[in-house]
Design an enzyme around this catalytic site. Structure first.
Site, PDB file in Angstrom:
ATOM      1  N   TYR A   1      -1.820  -1.179  10.288  1.00 25.88           N
ATOM      2  CA  TYR A   1      -1.866  -1.327   8.827  1.00 25.88           C
ATOM      3  C   TYR A   1      -0.527  -0.913   8.206  1.00 25.88           C
ATOM      4  O   TYR A   1       0.049  -1.634   7.390  1.00 25.88           O
ATOM      5  CB  TYR A   1      -3.006  -0.467   8.277  1.00 25.88           C
ATOM      6  CG  TYR A   1      -3.273  -0.641   6.804  1.00 25.88           C
ATOM      7  CD1 TYR A   1      -3.866  -1.809   6.322  1.00 25.88           C
ATOM      8  CD2 TYR A   1      -2.956   0.351   5.879  1.00 25.88           C
ATOM      9  CE1 TYR A   1      -4.130  -1.978   4.969  1.00 25.88           C
ATOM     10  CE2 TYR A   1      -3.209   0.191   4.530  1.00 25.88           C
ATOM     11  CZ  TYR A   1      -3.805  -0.973   4.085  1.00 25.88           C
ATOM     12  OH  TYR A   1      -4.059  -1.143   2.740  1.00 25.88           O
TER      13      TYR A   1
ATOM     14  N   SER B   1       0.868  -1.183   0.000  1.00 29.73           N
ATOM     15  CA  SER B   1       0.000   0.000   0.000  1.00 29.73           C
ATOM     16  C   SER B   1       0.903   1.231   0.000  1.00 29.73           C
ATOM     17  O   SER B   1       2.083   1.128   0.368  1.00 29.73           O
ATOM     18  CB  SER B   1      -0.849  -0.004   1.273  1.00 29.73           C
ATOM     19  OG  SER B   1      -1.420   1.266   1.514  1.00 29.73           O
TER      20      SER B   1
END
Ligand code: NAD
Length: 271
Positions: free
Chosen positions: A157, A144
């Site tokens: 995350y 990401s």
């Protein structure tokens, strides 16, 4: 559409939704036999139907990517049925809640790491030997832009996605001489069904997010999937251990230059 994945066997996790579904469809449309895995059985069945209706081939399995015995059994099944594995897109992931680090529930932290990081580790652990036995292959792990930045509230995350980049580099280093290329993919703000639903609930936030992206729009799942397919294809044969960022310019940094048309001598419109 080219048929460059004809006779190829491709594993995709997170295939029930969003980026994984689009990648499964893209691989199948180029001739691959796709093995899609996910926790969501209904979504998986929908992906399979989409592929079959378009004339492609897909088999599905409900697995939790963080459960070692389930992932190893899935890869064993691929070996038994198809005899080989040419490409794998380890893409399943969860975001976790948003909390400042000092408030982040430790169990939630562990869960995000378990799915996102352990899931990718387990995937590669079982995919690599099968690929090696088949003479080579390519793996793509979904990271990401949070592997490059520090999004507030998203400690678990961001840590998991930074970790994926490290795992990817090690796996690439260990396997470059064995004909297996391993790379990561870093999507930016991608308009998957969940993101679209959240945007509809909070249009002001969505507006702000889009305005912060140089391209002034979110990415489409198919645009991210196309990059995954490229990284698994022979067209990227010399790309190893990299993280390809597909984010509409979100992580370019710097500022856009707007010529000041009022100032004499500026590069703006001549009067
Ligand atoms: P999504 O929620 O549409 O798809 C994720 C899929 O993973 C779901 O189908 C879900 O059921 C599955 N999944 C979750 N936990 C699982 C588990 N333990 N075992 C098996 N399957 C599991 O989201 P998406 O946006 O398509 O996300 C795909 C990947 O892209 C994720 O790794 C995500 O972190 C990453 N990503 C997404 C964006 C974005 O803006 N959408 C941005 C950057 C990175």
């Amino acid at each position: 559409m080219s048929n460059d994945f004809k006779e190829k066997v491709v594993l995709v996790t997170g295939a029930a939704s969003g980026i994984g579904r689009e990648a499964a469809r893209a691989f199948a449309s180029r001739g691959a036999l796709v093995y899609g895995a996910d926790l969501d059985e209904k979504g998986l069945a929908e992906t399979q139907t989409l592929i079959v209706k378009a004339g492609g081939k897909a088999r599905i399995a409900r697995i939790d990517v963080s459960a070692e015995e389930q992932f190893s059994a899935f890869v064993k099944r691929i070996e038994t049925e198809a005899g080989r594995l040419d490409a794998a897109f380890n893409n399943a992931g969860i975001t976790g809640g948003a909390h400042r680090l000092e408030d982040y529930p430790t169990d939630d932290f562990d869960k995000v790491l378990r799915v996102n990081l352990r899931g990718v580790f387990l995937g590669m652990k079982y995919e690599l030997p099968l690929m090696k036995r088949g003479g080579g292959g390519a793996i793509v792990n979904t990271a990401s832009v949070a592997a490059l930045t520090g999004p507030g509230g998203m400690s678990a995350y961001a840590a998991s996605k930074h970790g994926i980049q490290g795992l990817t580099r090690v796996a690439a280093m260990e396997n470059a001489a064995h004909g297996i290329r391993v790379n990561a993919l870093a999507p930016g703000w991608t308009e998957t069904p969940m993101v679209i639903a959240n945007s509809a609930q909070n249009p002001a936030f969505a507006e702000k997010a889009r305005a912060a992206i140089p391209s002034r729009r979110g990415g489409q799942p198919a645009e991210i999937a196309a990059a995954a397919v490229w990284l698994c294809s022979p067209e990227s044969s010399y790309v190893m251990g990299q993280m390809l960022v597909v984010d509409g310019g979100m992580t370019i940094g710097g500022f856009e230059f707007q010529p000041n048309t009022q100032t004499p001598g500026s590069t703006g419109e001549t009067p």
